[in-house]
Design an enzyme around this catalytic site. Sequence first.
Site, PDB file in Angstrom:
ATOM      1  N   ASN A  46       0.783  -1.238   0.000  1.00 50.11           N
ATOM      2  CA  ASN A  46       0.000   0.000   0.000  1.00 50.11           C
ATOM      3  C   ASN A  46       0.813   1.285   0.000  1.00 50.11           C
ATOM      4  OD1 ASN A  46      -2.705   1.366   0.381  1.00 50.11           O
ATOM      5  ND2 ASN A  46      -1.606   2.108   2.195  1.00 50.11           N
ATOM      6  N   HIS A  47       1.986   1.241   0.670  1.00 47.99           N
ATOM      7  CA  HIS A  47       2.707   2.497   0.884  1.00 47.99           C
ATOM      8  C   HIS A  47       4.208   2.277   0.958  1.00 47.99           C
ATOM      9  CE1 HIS A  47       1.071   0.718   4.648  1.00 47.99           C
ATOM     10  NE2 HIS A  47       2.350   0.704   4.971  1.00 47.99           N
ATOM     11  N   ASP A 101       0.338  -7.125   3.076  1.00 47.84           N
ATOM     12  CA  ASP A 101      -0.079  -6.164   4.093  1.00 47.84           C
ATOM     13  C   ASP A 101      -1.110  -5.169   3.571  1.00 47.84           C
ATOM     14  OD1 ASP A 101       0.720  -4.878   6.782  1.00 47.84           O
ATOM     15  OD2 ASP A 101       0.999  -3.214   5.399  1.00 47.84           O
ATOM     16  N   TYR A 128      -6.728  -1.044   0.457  1.00 46.82           N
ATOM     17  CA  TYR A 128      -6.659   0.406   0.238  1.00 46.82           C
ATOM     18  C   TYR A 128      -5.877   0.826  -1.004  1.00 46.82           C
ATOM     19  CZ  TYR A 128      -7.210  -0.777   5.170  1.00 46.82           C
ATOM     20  OH  TYR A 128      -7.601  -1.374   6.346  1.00 46.82           O
ATOM     21  N   LEU A 129      -5.691  -0.081  -1.968  1.00 47.76           N
ATOM     22  CA  LEU A 129      -4.771   0.226  -3.062  1.00 47.76           C
ATOM     23  C   LEU A 129      -5.250   1.348  -3.975  1.00 47.76           C
ATOM     24  CD1 LEU A 129      -3.399  -3.295  -4.081  1.00 47.76           C
ATOM     25  CD2 LEU A 129      -2.676  -1.741  -2.260  1.00 47.76           C
ATOM     26  N   GLU A 188      -4.048  -9.693   4.200  1.00 50.34           N
ATOM     27  CA  GLU A 188      -4.402  -9.003   5.435  1.00 50.34           C
ATOM     28  C   GLU A 188      -5.437  -7.944   5.103  1.00 50.34           C
ATOM     29  OE1 GLU A 188      -3.247  -6.083   9.039  1.00 50.34           O
ATOM     30  OE2 GLU A 188      -2.629  -5.683   6.999  1.00 50.34           O
ATOM     31  N   HIS A 221       1.594  -9.261  15.779  1.00 49.63           N
ATOM     32  CA  HIS A 221       2.467  -8.146  16.149  1.00 49.63           C
ATOM     33  C   HIS A 221       1.700  -6.838  16.340  1.00 49.63           C
ATOM     34  CE1 HIS A 221       1.763  -7.712  11.910  1.00 49.63           C
ATOM     35  NE2 HIS A 221       2.234  -6.482  11.968  1.00 49.63           N
TER      36      HIS A 221
HETATM   37  C1  GLC Z   1      -0.615  -3.709   8.792  1.00 45.79           C
HETATM   38  C2  GLC Z   1       0.470  -4.168   9.742  1.00 45.79           C
HETATM   39  C3  GLC Z   1       0.737  -3.091  10.759  1.00 45.79           C
HETATM   40  C4  GLC Z   1       1.136  -1.813  10.049  1.00 45.79           C
HETATM   41  C5  GLC Z   1       0.093  -1.422   8.989  1.00 45.79           C
HETATM   42  C6  GLC Z   1       0.632  -0.365   8.074  1.00 45.79           C
HETATM   43  O1  GLC Z   1      -1.838  -3.569   9.410  1.00 45.79           O
HETATM   44  O2  GLC Z   1       0.100  -5.372  10.353  1.00 45.79           O
HETATM   45  O3  GLC Z   1       1.735  -3.480  11.670  1.00 45.79           O
HETATM   46  O4  GLC Z   1       1.267  -0.793  10.983  1.00 45.79           O
HETATM   47  O5  GLC Z   1      -0.237  -2.513   8.168  1.00 45.79           O
HETATM   48  O6  GLC Z   1       1.640  -0.882   7.260  1.00 45.79           O
END
Ligand code: GLC
Length: 543
Positions: A108-109, A206, A210-211, A248, A313
């Site tokens: 995404n970023h 990840d 939101y792309l 995710e 995490h």
């Molecule tokens: C995902 C990760 C998280 C991160 C977020 C932005 O949700 O699991 O740790 O802060 O993406 O990259």
Amino acid sequence: MFKFFTDKPKWYLNAVFYEIFLRSFKDGNGDGIGDLTGLTEKLDYLKELGVDCLWLCPIYPSPLKDNGYDISDFYSIDPVYGTLQEFKDLVKEVQKRGMRLIMDLVVNHTSDEHPWFQEARSNPDSPYRDYYVWSDTDEPYRDARIIFLDTESSNWAYDEEAGKYYWHRFYSSQPDLNYANPAVRSEMLNIIRHWLDLGIDGFRVDAVPYLFEEDGTNCENLPQTHEYLKQIREFVDRNYNDKVLICEANQPPADVVDYLGNGDEFHMAFHFPLMPKIFMGLRTGTRLPIEEAIKNTPAIPEETQWGTFLRNHDELTLEMVTPEEREWMWQEYAPEPRMRLNLGIRRRLAPLFDNNREMIMLANRLLFSLPGTPFLYYGDEIGMGDDVDLPDRNGVRTPMQWEAAEGAGFSTDPQPHTPVITRAPFSPESVNVEQQMQQAGSLWKQMQELIAIRKNEKVFQSNETEFVEHADERVMVFRRSKDKDEMLFVHNLSSDSIQFQVELPVFNDQKFVDLFSKDELRTNGDTLECTLSPFQSLYLKAG
Ligand code: GLC
Ligand code: CA
């Protein structure tokens, strides 16, 4: 297109994943930071625990504003973690042990320190300008929610140098990539190729919803996004064999299921809605929240799978529950404000259950018996604690506790990058790998046994789960089968000792063995009677 199907079931449909935050796992060179050689040293440990696939959180160069999810070079490894050669050695050693390795792919970023962004902001004529999403005002895409609520007040940030606003769904130090630009789309495919060519088994992808952006929408789960993700899958299928792409997307089940497409998008998706319901079930002492979550889970295409988990995490997110449930979860599991973050709870598994072994094991035994492929988070197999005084999510990312010694055997550096937990009852003296591997009945031994059972039993090769209706809400009973193999799972969600009785018409005069205690049980006619201790689970194998 031609596609070969073999009888061999896809490996990820029934595997045990283990998430590693490398920085805190094992320091191999004494600089206080976990690294690749440290992890390689510990592969025998992971093999002995029994896990199949390791998931490495981001190890790319990063200014660490978001613990590595802010990447400044997608094509290399941060030298603090090691060299490319050490990475290749790791992959080889993982394969040698019959295990697999996946990495995080942050689509995404980038970090704002990424050279692409640096050039984009300073040179309007650079091809990298269009790698990001710019605007003269902070007006567009008003309907997109803010995710990092505690720190961000807008999804737009003003850049002095560019004289424009740039778009970001997470921290403002993480400008979103512009997927409307074909160059970005093909760049990401190159990144994928780069890492798969090094022999890894796939990616945990990840933040995928939101792309793309589009006015008048909430900018999540857009058709353009799905279309591009399908292109990624097509690219991976065309060039590689047996890889896995895991999604995710912290979204409701009906939206998440779209990421599995018709079996032509992701191979797996995390099941976010189930996770908090397991915690609700244990605290209320009833099966209802969990059963509801499973029953609300849509069917998924063949050769796709849910990734289920208790902790990872990040914070225990409460985005997928109602506002009332969220308030209740906060009161029950995060009584102190510093335990909360955004819409979640920044604590680890063992402290969430007040270090109650029966509850920790019940949660794991539920996870391992319900449909889906379970993911474990490093340190939870020994019941590690957290440090709520550390900022952001760092408190659940403290050094792995290998030994009782001060410093926990994580590093020879007395001052590791983040402090080892020192507070009782979670200090290395009471919580460490070395002791628990030797001690009969330790949490580690119980987890090792659970993983072995999960991998041994054929019923887990299919997701089919049939709940048995009965009156006692404290006890969850379900059946799973595969070919001739049959298992019955009985979970006491409550802190009561229960004299339990249930009718099981399909199991007339059937003998069972509980795979944990090895006790034999038998139905009398169609009635099963048993005594359940608080939070007890039975994995009953028919035969
Ligand atoms: C995902 C990760 C998280 C991160 C977020 C932005 O949700 O699991 O740790 O802060 O993406 O990259
Ligand atoms: Ca190191």
